[in-house]
Design an enzyme around this catalytic site. Structure first.
Site, PDB file in Angstrom:
ATOM      1  N   ILE A 204      20.918  -9.225  12.979  1.00 38.68           N
ATOM      2  CA  ILE A 204      21.351  -9.917  11.846  1.00 38.68           C
ATOM      3  C   ILE A 204      22.051 -11.083  12.249  1.00 38.68           C
ATOM      4  CG2 ILE A 204      21.722  -8.047  10.294  1.00 38.68           C
ATOM      5  CD1 ILE A 204      24.579  -7.756  11.024  1.00 38.68           C
TER       6      ILE A 204
ATOM      7  N   ASP B  93      37.860 -22.323  15.242  1.00 36.62           N
ATOM      8  CA  ASP B  93      36.301 -22.501  14.701  1.00 36.62           C
ATOM      9  C   ASP B  93      36.178 -21.916  13.512  1.00 36.62           C
ATOM     10  OD1 ASP B  93      33.735 -23.266  15.243  1.00 36.62           O
ATOM     11  OD2 ASP B  93      33.226 -21.425  16.325  1.00 36.62           O
TER      12      ASP B  93
ATOM     13  N   VAL C  79      24.012 -18.259  21.068  1.00 40.34           N
ATOM     14  CA  VAL C  79      23.671 -18.918  22.504  1.00 40.34           C
ATOM     15  C   VAL C  79      23.684 -17.628  23.278  1.00 40.34           C
ATOM     16  CG1 VAL C  79      23.896 -20.490  24.121  1.00 40.34           C
ATOM     17  CG2 VAL C  79      24.408 -21.407  21.865  1.00 40.34           C
TER      18      VAL C  79
END
Lengths: 510, 382
Positions: free
Chosen positions: A23, A141, A27
């Site tokens: 899903i 992030d 990287v």
């Protein structure tokens, strides 16, 4: 923790889970939808991090695992458990059926979500940030891709891959200091995050950055949800980074080029624009805290999650179907990092260079059988028939792999060239800044806020001049950068040509 | 955090005013007041909270004393589940959080040296530390985290230029046994683990743990299936093996005979990738440390060790190969190589040279290249 105690703990072996489908990919990680067999085949998400490919060192991964194990908040995705499977770390998490806001945007709302839905999601994220920051954590992030939605409309912040703890930080970086403070310690110095969402002080971090970097990214995420993509994302990354250092971001920046027809321009409330503007203050100190943002008018009269279900979730295709669609659009460098898997989800072993067949230890004739540990012994047997002297001829499979690696080559070369020059550029920017500050300090004669008020006008004029100077320098650097990029493009082309030339001849492409 | 927030809302105006008028310390107090602002609050508690706003607030020592009293109560009444106990528990959580605020500062407010000193002195005067460790499993998740951070900070606090935490631990070494064994309990492992790592910052305490029987247990803890706990245990193990150079060198010299065979067999030859990767990295750190040069000489003179290293050198994992190389080069660089080491190197000469030839890093590293050249030259000349 309390409700987990009633049920048996999540099993720590891969056999207890059945992987259903992918899903999400990153990287060095893949996220699967899976079921946990001993728990009535309850659906879970499993993030499988390839430890061999992950750039993060093991300490960072340990930090992430620890952060995820210890954070407990309804708006934060907490791991059920994590364990090692071969070379992968499996992190078992609750399955969030509606997927990330990013996937929701790209599949069904390419021009952004309706404002009321944005308010609901953002408010939940603010609660998560309030908790995180109160715990001394910086997420680092925040972006729509890390905001997950469940079918019941609940919203959770995920992915602590780069999150930092200001309490942990001081252990490593300032071990010499005996008395530390949260105020001192809440600054980190590494560069982390996803470029388009990064706060200016993260990009040219010489002062370090604190929890307010998350508030910036939160503002960018708000724009992303409003327009379907982060601001300045139509620009190349390097330019976007530049713009952020030199300019103020405005609400409309996210809108440039996405809507060519001015009549189609979206209308947003004043409260929304004001809220975003507050988050995107260049000076981190001027950005409001999560606590303060929650009191902003934009979040008053915020609708319930029911609204989110009705207006957003019900029009969506399923998360795994969306994943299949978006996967083909993902940029090439990411695709290159996905390796085909067998059914069990295991990666084929990475063969980076030819391996030596077993060592010869029993030379002195004292031992007839070398004392290998068992697992290595197996390896040896497999490769025993490989002749050392004639190994110049390659296995067909190895050749294929080498080709694969070559395809990846140009982009990585480009990255290698571009990144150091960018870094150098930022370093020189910082240097300039430092110089300007020095001069400014000299001009001011006396420190202190009171004198600043008196000579406010004067300093402002001076400041303006320096800023103009700075801008000129930045412009120059920008030109340099563009030249650099042109050169890189040329080199890339060259490389491409070289590769093409060398292919018919063989493998030597130096 | 969220619950505090929710309770604040009705009095947010007042909060704003307070915030404008005062800095961090006042803010902390406001926070605590709003914590106690629930409707069901008992009278006595609200009275004690009001005390915060009088001209004489509680001193840091008061906070520690009250924490201690509450811990004693919790410790004695562990099996009773009553509303009174819940109240005491809530109050305890608040006190521990207040200790954390004093030690770390809060928001913009820096910690005050004098306050930290007072708190530290009071904390180690009596059995507060012991009680906190013993009662930790009974605390809520958030309070466990706060307590862990308080304990971590206190290890570094000096009173009259002495680390009194170290003195306390030396007199109460059994606490370290409790902390180490915490790795066997999933619920508290991460908290005890963090505390333990802070405690072994003191050289004498690290020595105690190194010389205890617990060292052998770490070989198990490192390989626990639960990744959070296993990696926390390896972080502690690494800290023990690298922090206090002289102590470590002494330990390794005395315990060479069991430690390295165990290290080779259980860690370097483990079937678990992450165990091998962490172990080979740690081995490099240990052997390349100048203070361990005697141990290193002994290690690189053993044929068995060389064989294990050479096997790691040909692993498919680049990270493991790389770390193995850093240890392998020591065997080659040894000027007094025992004959059996030379024999192995000579017999495998061509293979080693071929392997090294193809051994490239993703990142350019001149030091590595230089080392590689040296190793190649040395082996070629054998």
């Amino acid at each position: 923790m309390a409700d987990e105690e009633k049920k048996p703990p999540f099993p720590l072996d891969p056999k207890s889970y059945k992987l259903l489908n992918e899903i999400g990919t990153g990287v060095s990680a893949v996220v699967y939808k899976a079921t946990c067999l001993p728990r009535n085949s309850m659906t879970v998400a499993i993030k499988s991090i390839d430890l061999e490919r992950s750039r993060a060192n093991l300490d960072e991964i340990r930090q992430e695992a620890k952060a995820m194990a210890l954070l407990s908040h309804p708006n934060i995705l907490r791991a059920h458990c994590s364990f090692i499977v071969d070379r992968h770390l499996w992190v078992v998490m609750p399955f969030m059926a509606a997927g990330s806001l990013h996937s929701i945007l790209s599949s069904s709302f390419p021009d952004g979500l309706p404002e009321q839905s944005i308010a609901i999601a953002l408010k939940e994220i603010l609660h998560a940030l309030l908790y995180l920051h109160g715990q001394g954590h910086i997420h680092r992030d925040i972006k729509s891709g890390n905001i997950l939605v469940d079918s019941d409309g609940s919203v959770k912040l995920a992915d602590f891959g780069v999150s930092a703890s200001i309490y942990e930080m001081q252990q490593s970086s300032s071990s010499g200091l005996l008395r530390m403070s949260a105020a001192q310690a809440s600054f980190c110095n590494e560069m982390a995050g996803t470029p388009y969402w990064m706060a200016p002080e993260v990009i040219h971090s010489h002062t370090g950055y604190g929890v307010k970097a998350d508030i910036w990214s939160f503002g960018i995420t708000a724009l992303e949800l409003a327009h379907g993509h982060p601001p300045l994302s139509h620009l190349p990354l390097s330019k976007s980074l530049m713009m952020r250092i030199t300019n103020r971001l405005r609400f409309e920046d996210a809108h440039v080029k996405c809507n060519k027809d001015p009549n189609k321009k979206k209308k947003f409330s004043k409260a929304f624009k004001d809220m975003v503007a507050l988050c995107l203050a260049q000076d981190p100190a001027k950005r409001p805290s999560a606590d303060k943002l929650l009191k902003h008018p934009f979040f008053k009269n915020c609708k319930s999650s029911e609204y989110l279900i009705k207006n957003v979730l019900q029009v969506l295709p399923k998360a795994e179907e969306r994943f299949k669609e978006t996967r083909t659009d993902e940029n090439q460098s990411e695709i290159n990092n996905i390796v085909e898997r067998d059914n069990a989800g295991n990666l084929p072993p990475l063969v980076k260079n030819r391996r030596v067949s077993g060592w010869n230890f029993n030379v002195d004739g004292l031992e007839l059988v070398p004392v290998f540990p068992e697992n290595i012994n197996l390896d040896v047997e497999k490769e025993e028939d490989e002749d050392i002297n004639t190994e110049n001829s390659k296995h067909p499979s190895e050749e294929e792999k080498e080709k694969e690696e070559k395809v990846m080559h140009p982009s990585s070369v480009l990255k290698q060239m571009l990144v150091p020059s960018l870094v150098a550029l930022f370093a020189s920017l910082d240097l300039q800044r430092g110089m300007v500050f020095n001069v400014l300090e000299g001009c001011e004669h006396v420190g202190g806020e009171s004198t600043e008020e008196k000579t406010g006008e004067e300093t402002e004029r001076q400041l303006e001049e320096y800023v103009r100077n700075l801008e000129r320098i930045v412009e120059e650097l920008n030109l340099n950068l563009q030249e650099e990029m042109k050169r890189n493009a040329y080199l890339e082309e060259l490389l491409e040509k070289l590769k093409r030339n060398s292919e018919p001849q063989g493998n030597n492409s130096n | 955090m969220k619950t505090i927030k929710d309770e604040q809302t009705p009095e947010s105006e007042e909060l704003k005013r307070r915030r404008r008028s005062g800095g961090g310390w006042r803010l902390i107090k406001t926070l605590f007041k709003s914590c106690s602002g629930s409707k069901t609050k008992p009278l006595e508690r609200s009275d004690s909270m009001k005390g915060l706003f009088k001209s004489k607030p509680r001193t840091p020592a008061d906070v520690v004393r009250q924490t201690r009293e509450l811990l004693v109560f919790i410790d004695l009444n562990s099996n009773v589940s009553s509303t009174k106990r819940d109240e005491k528990m809530a109050e305890l959580s608040k006190n521990i959080r207040e200790m954390k605020s004093i030690l770390y500062g809060n928001g913009d407010a820096e910690p005050v040296a004098e306050a930290c000193c007072q708190l530290t002195q009071e904390f180690f005067k009596d059995k507060t530390f012991r009680l906190l460790i013993v009662c930790l499993p009974k605390l809520s998740l958030e309070t466990r985290k706060d307590a862990t951070q308080v304990v971590a900070n206190l290890q570094r606090q000096q009173v009259q230029s002495r680390l009194i935490a170290s003195d306390y631990l030396e007199a109460n070494k059994d606490l370290l046994d409790i902390l180490v064994l915490g790795y066997e309990d999933m619920d508290i492992a991460l908290f005890y683990g963090s505390m333990l790592r802070e405690c072994i910052r003191h050289q004498s305490i690290a020595r105690y743990v190194l010389e205890s029987d617990h060292m052998k247990k770490f070989f198990d803890y490192i390989q626990l299936p639960n990744f959070d706990i296993a990696s926390d245990a390896s972080a502690t193990f690494k800290e023990l093996m690298t922090r206090h150079k002289a102590t470590v060198a002494d330990f390794l010299t005395k315990n060479y005979d069991w430690f390295f065979p165990e290290f080779n067999q259980r860690l370097l030859s483990s079937t678990n990738y992450i165990t091998r990767r962490q172990a080979i990295k740690l081995l490099g750190d240990i052997l390349l440390d100048r203070s361990n040069s005697v141990v290193m000489m002994r290690y690189v003179s053993s044929k068995d060790n060389l064989m294990i290293l050479m096997n790691l050198l040909r692993e498919s994992s680049k990270n493991i190969q790389m770390e193995a190389f850093h240890v392998f080069k020591l065997f080659v660089a040894n000027r007094n190589k025992p004959p059996e080491i030379i024999t192995i190197l000579v017999t495998n000469k061509s293979k080693i040279l071929r392997l090294l030839d193809g051994f490239k890093l993703d990142k350019e590293d001149p030091q590595f290249e230089a080392d590689k050249e040296q190793v190649i030259t040395e082996i070629s000349s054998l």
